[in-house]
Design a protein around this motif. Structure first.
Motif, PDB file in Angstrom:
ATOM      1  N   TRP A  62     -68.511  -3.266  22.154  1.00 16.52           N
ATOM      2  CA  TRP A  62     -67.890  -3.324  20.845  1.00 16.52           C
ATOM      3  C   TRP A  62     -67.275  -1.973  20.487  1.00 16.52           C
ATOM      4  O   TRP A  62     -66.209  -1.885  19.899  1.00 16.52           O
TER       5      TRP A  62
ATOM      6  N   HIS B 106     -59.911   0.829  21.036  1.00 17.76           N
ATOM      7  CA  HIS B 106     -58.866   0.129  21.784  1.00 17.76           C
ATOM      8  C   HIS B 106     -57.566   0.920  21.829  1.00 17.76           C
ATOM      9  O   HIS B 106     -56.750   0.759  22.712  1.00 17.76           O
TER      10      HIS B 106
ATOM     11  N   ASN C 155     -63.951  -1.740  21.758  1.00 18.26           N
ATOM     12  CA  ASN C 155     -62.959  -2.477  20.983  1.00 18.26           C
ATOM     13  C   ASN C 155     -62.430  -1.611  19.845  1.00 18.26           C
ATOM     14  O   ASN C 155     -61.243  -1.623  19.548  1.00 18.26           O
ATOM     15  N   SER C 156     -63.291  -0.840  19.258  1.00 18.56           N
ATOM     16  CA  SER C 156     -62.878   0.056  18.181  1.00 18.56           C
ATOM     17  C   SER C 156     -61.989   1.161  18.726  1.00 18.56           C
ATOM     18  O   SER C 156     -61.140   1.682  18.028  1.00 18.56           O
TER      19      SER C 156
ATOM     20  N   HIS D 165     -59.323  -8.427  26.803  1.00 21.20           N
ATOM     21  CA  HIS D 165     -59.014  -7.624  25.627  1.00 21.20           C
ATOM     22  C   HIS D 165     -57.918  -6.607  25.914  1.00 21.20           C
ATOM     23  O   HIS D 165     -57.458  -5.931  25.018  1.00 21.20           O
TER      24      HIS D 165
ATOM     25  N   TYR E 283     -71.953  -1.773  30.899  1.00 19.07           N
ATOM     26  CA  TYR E 283     -72.243  -1.555  29.475  1.00 19.07           C
ATOM     27  C   TYR E 283     -73.713  -1.179  29.302  1.00 19.07           C
ATOM     28  O   TYR E 283     -74.048  -0.288  28.518  1.00 19.07           O
TER      29      TYR E 283
ATOM     30  N   ARG F 146     -74.424  -4.777  23.785  1.00 17.75           N
ATOM     31  CA  ARG F 146     -73.290  -5.397  23.099  1.00 17.75           C
ATOM     32  C   ARG F 146     -72.546  -4.371  22.279  1.00 17.75           C
ATOM     33  O   ARG F 146     -71.336  -4.413  22.171  1.00 17.75           O
ATOM     34  N   MET F 147     -73.278  -3.463  21.689  1.00 14.35           N
ATOM     35  CA  MET F 147     -72.655  -2.430  20.871  1.00 14.35           C
ATOM     36  C   MET F 147     -71.700  -1.586  21.684  1.00 14.35           C
ATOM     37  O   MET F 147     -70.678  -1.156  21.211  1.00 14.35           O
TER      38      MET F 147
END
Length: 117
Positions: free
Chosen positions: A51, A57, A54-55, A79, A33, A47-48
């Motif tokens: 994340w 996904h 995740n969006s 996840h 990451y 972290r972004m």
DNA sequence: GGTCTGACCGGCG
DNA sequence: ACGCCGGCCAGAC
């Protein structure tokens, strides 16, 4: 103010950038990451990056299974639909994963800011 | 409109 | 050597 930039949003650029880099990851390679974040210029905000995944996904084209943390640990496997799918995918690529950790991580490490220009 | 979390990283005790 | 804490950015409630 010949134009109104109030409607412009660069935030989306960040997400698309992460998705784009993730898709550019060669098969049989892994990245972290932080590496992607650094490539985007936000190395401090790794972290972004996770994340953003995740969006995305719902995007199968996003090889999120090839993206792990700096130690090569499959932090995001929880996840996945079946968490085991991540390791299975990596093994399918030829990457050996033991205890949710990528073996030869430093060798399989793919740095976008170095491999990509 | 303010608050919190989040698939991380790096530094310090 | 190990553990804890802060930082950074953006979306969701």
């Amino acid at each position: 103010m010949t134009k109104n930039k109030s409607t412009e949003k660069k935030s989306y650029n960040f997400f698309e950038d992460v998705h784009a880099v993730a898709k550019l990851i060669p098969k049989g390679r892994v990245t972290s990451y932080g590496a992607i974040a650094a490539y985007l210029g936000t190395k401090m905000s790794a972290r972004m990056v996770g994340w953003a995944m995740n969006s995305a996904h719902g995007d199968k084209k996003l090889p999120a299974h090839r993206v792990v943390n700096r130690i090569g640990l499959l932090t995001g496997k929880h996840h996945f639909k079946p968490p085991s799918a991540m390791q299975k995918q990596l093994e399918h690529e030829g990457i050996k994963v033991v205890k949710d950790k990528v073996q030869n991580f430093d060798k399989l490490f793919w740095d976008p800011s170095k491999e990509l220009i």
